[in-house]
Design a protein around this motif. Structure first.
Motif, PDB file in Angstrom:
ATOM      1  N   CYS A  20     -40.438  55.194 -32.366  1.00 60.29           N
ATOM      2  CA  CYS A  20     -39.118  55.063 -31.305  1.00 60.29           C
ATOM      3  C   CYS A  20     -38.245  54.179 -32.466  1.00 60.29           C
ATOM      4  O   CYS A  20     -38.521  53.666 -33.085  1.00 60.29           O
ATOM      5  CB  CYS A  20     -39.242  54.782 -30.181  1.00 60.29           C
ATOM      6  N   CYS A  27     -35.731  48.063 -23.944  1.00 64.75           N
ATOM      7  CA  CYS A  27     -36.465  48.154 -24.918  1.00 64.75           C
ATOM      8  C   CYS A  27     -36.827  46.896 -25.855  1.00 64.75           C
ATOM      9  O   CYS A  27     -37.750  46.880 -26.860  1.00 64.75           O
ATOM     10  CB  CYS A  27     -35.780  48.678 -26.213  1.00 64.75           C
ATOM     11  N   CYS A  30     -40.302  46.254 -26.241  1.00 64.36           N
ATOM     12  CA  CYS A  30     -41.198  47.485 -26.140  1.00 64.36           C
ATOM     13  C   CYS A  30     -42.709  47.255 -26.097  1.00 64.36           C
ATOM     14  O   CYS A  30     -43.208  47.059 -27.399  1.00 64.36           O
ATOM     15  CB  CYS A  30     -40.598  48.431 -26.965  1.00 64.36           C
ATOM     16  N   LYS A 110     -34.781  57.420 -22.167  1.00 64.28           N
ATOM     17  CA  LYS A 110     -33.569  56.694 -22.239  1.00 64.28           C
ATOM     18  C   LYS A 110     -32.459  57.280 -22.984  1.00 64.28           C
ATOM     19  O   LYS A 110     -31.584  56.907 -23.104  1.00 64.28           O
ATOM     20  CB  LYS A 110     -33.988  55.104 -22.903  1.00 64.28           C
TER      21      LYS A 110
HETATM   22  S1  SF4 Z   1     -38.842  51.235 -24.749  1.00 62.21           S
HETATM   23 FE1  SF4 Z   1     -38.828  53.328 -24.841  1.00 62.21          FE
HETATM   24  S2  SF4 Z   1     -36.846  54.050 -25.725  1.00 62.21           S
HETATM   25 FE2  SF4 Z   1     -37.105  51.862 -25.847  1.00 62.21          FE
HETATM   26  S3  SF4 Z   1     -37.992  51.431 -27.972  1.00 62.21           S
HETATM   27 FE3  SF4 Z   1     -39.756  51.561 -26.707  1.00 62.21          FE
HETATM   28  S4  SF4 Z   1     -40.406  53.720 -26.504  1.00 62.21           S
HETATM   29 FE4  SF4 Z   1     -38.252  53.749 -27.420  1.00 62.21          FE
END
Ligand code: SF4
Length: 248
Positions: A20, A27, A30, A110
């Motif tokens: 991602c 994020c 993450c 998101k």
């Molecule tokens: S939190 Fe979700 S949308 Fe954000 S980078 Fe990680 S996987 Fe991607």
């Protein structure tokens, strides 16, 4: 590879894409990024590109092989509506979801605007719960309006990591809200009153409320391992699930 999940509100994960890119403050730390780097270092199939968005068609049919009715969280390691995932591939993911009617699939993004675009003129399959992440007011809350546009049997919010008081929410046509604090080494604290406000709003609006965890910071404002902070809010757990008979 579909795997058993430690996530409190699901059973298995299914990642027909992995990797991602970051889009908003939720994020920042993450979990999927850290995990992908670890899996790449271990030589785990599917993670040859680390956290770069990678489409894995060889994983598409996995849920069809499992007969026991199961709740799947789709793309715990990615975002299905990432701009590099073509709509034609998302179509394939939903074809499997339709065929695997014995299972329930929870899809969380998101990229709510892209998800709303994908569903324009389409209805989500009945066994697909469609959700958006709501970590703050600026980026998270506007996603709820995109979600409301989608013709889905169950629409849900993952308010995690809850980073601030998100204020008064419009919960009309929302069926389920999950709230949780951030976990991990760099976790940012969550205040009890932020979570309580959302719980109270859910109660007023008749929306199922699930309190997932405190995360890295406890109710007392102290940082410690997530397991010691638990998942009680005001002395009890909150484990409501959406009403499956909800109509759109
Ligand atoms: S939190 Fe979700 S949308 Fe954000 S980078 Fe990680 S996987 Fe991607």
């Amino acid at each position: 590879m579909a795997t058993t999940s430690k996530i409190e509100w699901t059973e298995q994960t299914w990642n027909p894409t992995v990797g991602c890119t970051k889009v908003s403050p939720g994020c920042k730390f993450c979990y999927a990024e850290v995990m992908a780097q670890r899996l790449e270092a271990m030589g785990t199939p599917g993670y040859e590109n680390g956290f770069q968005l990678t489409i894995l068609p060889n994983r598409l049919l996995e849920p069809l092989k499992r007969k026991v009715p199961t709740v799947y969280f789709v793309n715990s390691m990615s975002d299905l509506f990432h701009e590099d995932v073509p709509f034609s591939y998302i179509d394939k993911v939903f074809e499997v979801i339709i065929q695997a009617s014995q299972h329930t699939f929870q899809i969380l993004t998101k990229r709510s605007a892209r998800m709303a675009e994908y569903f324009e003129g389409k209805k989500a399959p009945k066994n697909a719960w469609i959700g958006v992440s709501v970590e703050d007011k600026k980026y998270g809350v506007p996603r709820i309006d995109d979600l409301r546009k989608i013709d889905a049997h169950i629409r849900f919010l993952s308010v995690e990591p809850l980073l601030e008081d998100v204020g008064q929410l419009d919960l009309s046509n929302i069926h389920w809200v999950i709230v949780g604090g951030e976990s991990g080494r760099n976790a940012r604290p969550m205040k009890a009153e932020w979570a309580e406000s959302i719980r109270d709003q859910c109660k007023e609006s008749g929306v199922a409320f699930f309190f997932k965890q405190w995360g890295g910071w406890g109710v007392d404002g102290k940082k410690r391992a997530k397991k010691y902070n638990g998942r009680e809010l005001n002395g009890r757990t909150w484990d409501d699930m959406p009403d499956m008979s909800a109509s759109v």
